[in-house]
Write an enzyme that holds these catalytic residues in place. Structure first.
Site, PDB file in Angstrom:
ATOM      1  N   MET A   1       1.965 -11.529  -0.184  1.00 25.55           N
ATOM      2  CA  MET A   1       2.682  -9.929  -0.621  1.00 25.55           C
ATOM      3  C   MET A   1       2.745  -9.852  -1.131  1.00 25.55           C
ATOM      4  SD  MET A   1       2.292  -9.716   3.973  1.00 25.55           S
ATOM      5  CE  MET A   1       3.901 -10.707   3.968  1.00 25.55           C
ATOM      6  N   CYS A   2       2.701 -10.161  -2.178  1.00 26.54           N
ATOM      7  CA  CYS A   2       3.714 -10.401  -3.831  1.00 26.54           C
ATOM      8  C   CYS A   2       2.944 -10.460  -4.823  1.00 26.54           C
ATOM      9  CB  CYS A   2       4.518 -11.317  -3.623  1.00 26.54           C
ATOM     10  SG  CYS A   2       5.545 -11.886  -2.424  1.00 26.54           S
ATOM     11  N   GLY A   3       3.197 -10.270  -6.162  1.00 24.66           N
ATOM     12  CA  GLY A   3       2.572 -10.275  -7.751  1.00 24.66           C
ATOM     13  C   GLY A   3       3.924 -10.852  -8.474  1.00 24.66           C
TER      14      GLY A   3
ATOM     15  N   ARG B   1       0.777  -4.829  -5.611  1.00 24.10           N
ATOM     16  CA  ARG B   1       1.207  -5.418  -4.961  1.00 24.10           C
ATOM     17  C   ARG B   1       1.675  -6.141  -3.846  1.00 24.10           C
ATOM     18  NH1 ARG B   1      -2.776 -10.004  -6.421  1.00 24.10           N
ATOM     19  NH2 ARG B   1      -2.254 -10.930  -4.915  1.00 24.10           N
TER      20      ARG B   1
END
Lengths: 650, 307
Positions: free
Chosen positions: B1-3, B31
């Site tokens: 759940m990230c960039g 993101r």
């Protein structure tokens, strides 16, 4: 030739322009793409689109007909779900290149990332370089040509189709086997390579499905099943249902698969009561004229919302699990009652589209029957993550139901025990999901609401992700929801009850200061207008009914859903059985049931002194069991228990 | 759940770490809209430490800063300079002694963001530009750095839960991670038995401590990354940085994206190519995607003329 400069225009503006060019038959050149996502998404005309640089995720996704050329690289999901047309990429492609293609020709001159061609159905995906992990994962048909090395686990769980590898086969996936290509295969490959100017002088290895996992080995023994409505795990511990379960397992030696939902007592909306005496409610014959029930859903991000005459919808159920006739009856009933029908998995039928005024089109992980044309004629789009009866797991459609017609619509081989994937190829986290949602919006010009269907599992996190990933509303499905087929243990024990699901969802939104910002459509064991009123009072914006609509439409719970031998013609694809189903009559029955729900909703609203269902609130409710009180936080008030039930208990 | 994003300059003197990372993270903010963070490496000085803390600003930060100063005094630190910025207190000290002991003492009395001779972590809620507005990230130049955008599911989006994570107790190690470590508790208990402490329940902190523990035994970063692919279960694409290295590791399932771009002057890594392209608008980049189950490192010291 029209030139679009992405350093000057937004992708949404660009896609609108590309579609207009498509209508005029003019080719397009895209400058300064800079790896932006969603270039050319939703295009359904045969024009040429030349991308001068690199494209991001879902380039040429959800298309039918166009010809794309991308000079450099592309991101994840190249040509997602593309029907006819072609894509040629000059550089490398990210993960899931050619995902779910159904006829397209996709050529990548460099390497492709992992899971290339996942759940593809038809067409050709060709990689001139090396492929990566799990190329051809769960593919249902079509051809993958890899001129370089295959990557690990090539053909993992492929159901059909062919993979040709010119380099090394690094390792074979589960249920894949290597065979010798035929002369005809090689001729076809050569034609394809020549067409796209690719040179290859080596030899090919061919990989196909090994056929060990397409069918369950032991069928359930033929016997008359005990109807669903007899629950196990009640006061008598070793009851007949428990005995039946042991007996069947002793014959088969594996877990059971069946239809319907959890067959054990669980805390539910029946354990909640209205504080006021409603026995006099509903005496006014003009009730329906006075009480406001109209509900709109889905305009949170500017789309045209669903416009429901009451806060009730038909729950998603597939053509596949149900017969065409049963799906049509639901569509007709939804129109007669002014509510929305949902396609479920397995595509949209023309008749269904024509009969339902408002139709939600559902997208599942297998992309079975999913396509851009039906998206564009839907009233709502829905990403299915899971369902209450089997959260976290894929669907099952047993061989007898996978008929020639059904297989053709879904793009899968006929007569397999279809186990549809549990995960979307392109949704592996909230970060990917938001890009997927945007793809849907780009493909439909941001006109259609996009919702998410969540089976109640980790609701607290999931609901926050749904909010942050910009969904218009959520369909939240609890453990009491039914299904056409699932493992019996899963049905009984995996999900969490509907009552707990809605409460967790509301608490989660409250926790992040977002109370009321995400409409929730609650489903999973909603059996009448009283349950619906309680769900709305708890905080749902609407409810959806599946099992009760099916029962209204003639289901007798003969427990043959998964086998496909439904005696009344609902959960079957057997024409002999389906003949027994009278669609116009059953449509009216379902409509009658929905109207009874409407009356109950109105009467309760009126009885509580309100004029609009939206005024129902938690203050109107009490919990009649300690469990329901604990789950919902409502005051525990055993004195509100149904006196008849109390008598029975004592 | 990230960039995630990372950059290392091969050129003498480095480059615009702050500005470049802001651009890259802004490019993949979709993101993770909730929080953004940066690990920035500048020129360090021997015997000096740069400390960053989150402070309670209700009273202008007085109480928090007094508590920190007391611990600094207990450990005979000489304060060279100090400032407050947004919700942060930043102090440069002269320190010699057992860093882990010192770090844990600080952790017990304050909210430490980072400790290092050349590392500074800046992270807070909001987007890349929001964080820059408060902390002037764009002013930071240096040799290399990491960045992260995050989508949060906890009840209260706290800056502490934002990435990058500092490997508590180890100087100059930072990590950004996209994915989920499924044997988190098993690995955490194993490290806790060895005396390591954890500040959050975030699996990314675990990776930072896991790698730092290995390196503290003299294991090279590259070897530690190789081991991590065997030891950590789950889905992950992560970037790690030390005083003069950056490295990545990718799980064997290839679930989380990562794209890499190298020129004669720099190496840049990001979740999506669109972030890399922010540094080179209008140019098609010859990028590569690391294969599943792979790892690599780049070291400033291997580039000539950059010392």
């Amino acid at each position: 030739m029209v030139t679009i400069d992405l350093s000057k225009q937004s992708i949404t503006e660009a896609n609108e322009l590309i579609r207009q060019c498509g209508e005029r038959g003019e080719d397009v050149e895209v400058l300064n793409p800079d790896a932006r996502h969603h270039i050319g998404v939703g295009l359904t005309q045969g024009i040429k689109v030349r991308v001068r640089g690199s494209a991001g995720y879902f380039c040429a996704g959800l298309t039918d007909g166009p010809h794309f050329e991308i000079d450099s690289n592309v991101g994840w999901g190249l040509a997602d779900n593309m029907y006819q047309g072609s894509v040629v990429v000059g550089g490398n492609a990210g993960a899931i290149a050619g995902v779910a293609i159904r006829g397209a020709e996709v050529v990548v001159k460099g390497n492709v990332g992992s899971r290339a061609g996942q759940v593809m159905k038809a067409g050709t995906l060709c990689c001139a370089g090396n492929a990566n992990f799990m190329a051809g994962y769960m593919m249902y048909g079509g051809r993958i040509i890899i001129l370089g090395n295959s990557g690990e686990k090539v053909g993992e769980d492929m159901a059909a189709g062919e993979i040709f590898v010119g380099g090394d086969v690094q390792s074979l996936g589960s249920d894949a086997s290597q065979v010798a290509p035929t002369a005809e295969d090689l001729k076809g490959i050569k034609e394809f390579l020549d067409k796209y100017g690719l040179k290859f002088n080596g030899t090919f290895k061919k990989i196909v499905n090994a056929g060990t996992k397409l069918r369950y080995k032991n069928p359930e023994p033929p016997r008359r099943n005990i109807p669903f409505f007899t629950f196990s795990g009640t006061t008598d511990y070793w009851n007949e249902k428990v005995q039946e379960d042991i007996y069947v397992k002793s014959q088969m030696g594996r877990y059971r698969i069946r239809g319907y939902g959890a067959a054990r007592p669980l805390p539910h909306l029946t354990d909640i009561a209205f504080k006021r005496d409603l026995s006099q409610a509903g005496r006014d014959p003009d009730l329906l004229k006075r009480i406001k029930m109209r509900t709109t859903l889905g305009d949170k991000h500017g789309a045209k919302p669903l416009d429901l005459s009451m806060p009730v919808m038909i729950a998603p159920m597939s053509f596949g699990a149900l017969s065409r006739s049963a799906k049509l009856a639901l569509a007709i009933a939804s129109r007669m009652s002014g509510i929305a029908e949902n396609t479920g998995e397995g595509g949209m039928m023309d008749q269904q589209r024509a009969e339902a005024d408002q139709l939600i089109f559902q997208c599942l992980a297998g992309r079975l029957g999913w396509n851009v044309h039906d998206m564009q004629r839907a009233n709502g789009l829905e990403i299915y993550i899971s369902q209450g009866a089997k959260p976290g797991l894929g669907g099952q459609l047993m061989a007898k139901k996978v008929t020639k017609e059904l297989a053709a619509i879904r793009g899968i081989p006929e007569g397999i025990d279809l186990r549809s994937p549990s995960r979307h190829p392109d949704v592996l986290g909230a970060d990917d999901l938001v890009i997927k949602v945007e793809e849907f919006r780009e493909a439909t010009g941001h006109r259609i609401p996009v919702s998410i269907k969540l089976g109640a599992g980790r609701v607290r996190d999931d609901i926050k992700i749904a909010l942050k990933d910009t969904f218009d509303y959520v369909e939240l499905d609890g453990l009491q929801g039914s299904t056409g087929a699932a493992g019996a243990e899963v049905l009984e024990h995996v999900g969490i009850p509907t009552l707990a699901a809605i409460q967790e969802a509301l608490d989660a939104l409250d926790e992040i200061g977002a109370a009321g910002q995400l409409p929730i459509v609650l489903m999973g064991g909603i059996k009448d207008g009283v349950d619906a009123a309680k769900a709305l009072a708890l905080g749902a914006s609407a409810v959806a009914v599946g099992t009760s609509a099916i029962i209204a439409g003639g289901c007798i719970a003969c427990m043959q859903c998964h086998i496909g031998n439904c005696v009344v013609g609902i959960a079957t694809q057997d024409p002999e059985h389906e003949k027994r189903y009278n669609t116009p009559i059953e449509a009216v029955h379902i409509h009658h049931f929905l109207e009874a729900m409407r009356w109950q909703l109105a009467a309760i609203t009126d009885g509580l002194g309100y004029s609009d269902v939206k005024q129902l609130s938690r203050d109107d409710l009490v919990a009649t069991t300690p469990e329901a009180a604990k789950i919902t936080g409502l005051p525990y008030a055993p004195e509100y228990r149904d006196p008849n039930l109390q008598l029975k208990a004592s | 759940m990230c960039g995630i994003a990372g950059i290392m300059y091969k050129t003498p003197g480095g480059g615009d770490t702050g500005k470049d990372l802001i651009d890259m993270l802004d490019g993949c903010q979709h993101r993770g809209p909730d929080s953004t963070g940066f690990a920035l490496y500048g020129a360090g000085h021997d015997g000096e430490l740069l400390l960053r803390f989150m402070i309670v600003t209700d009273d202008g930060g007085t109480a928090s800063i007094d508590a920190i100063r007391k611990i600094l005094g207990d450990y005979n630190c000489e304060i060279l300079d100090e400032e407050t910025e947004g919700g942060n207190y930043r102090v440069r000290v002269r320190f010699t002694g057992d860093l882990q002991k010192f770090a844990y003492a600080l952790e017990h009395g304050a909210t430490v963001i980072s400790i290092g001779s050349s590392l500074e972590i800046i992270k807070d809620i909001g987007g890349a530009h929001d964080v820059d507005d408060v902390y002037h990230v764009a002013r930071h130049t240096g040799t290399h750095g990491l960045g992260h955008v995050r989508l949060a599911t906890e009840s209260d989006v706290k800056p502490e839960a934002a990435h990058p994570f500092w490997a508590t107790g180890f100087s100059d190690v930072a990590i950004v991670h996209n994915g989920q470590i499924t044997n988190y508790w098993k690995m955490r208990r194993r490290l806790e038995r060895k005396g390591f402490e954890f500040r959050t329940d975030n699996d990314s902190e675990l990776i930072a401590v896991y790698l730092a523990e290995k390196m503290s035994h003299g294991v090279a970063l590259k070897d530690a990354l190789r081991d991590s692919i065997d030891d950590l279960d789950g889905t992950f694409s992560f970037l790690v940085s030390t005083k003069d290295e950056i490295g990545y590791a990718k799980d064997r399932l290839a679930v989380k994206p990562m794209v890499l771009y190298e020129t004669d002057d720099m190496i840049a890594v990001a979740s999506e190519e669109v972030s890399l392209n922010r540094l080179f608008p209008g140019k098609a980049l010859n990028t590569m995607e690391p294969a599943p189950g792979t790892y690599n490192t780049w070291s400033r010291s291997t580039y000539p003329n950059n010392q």
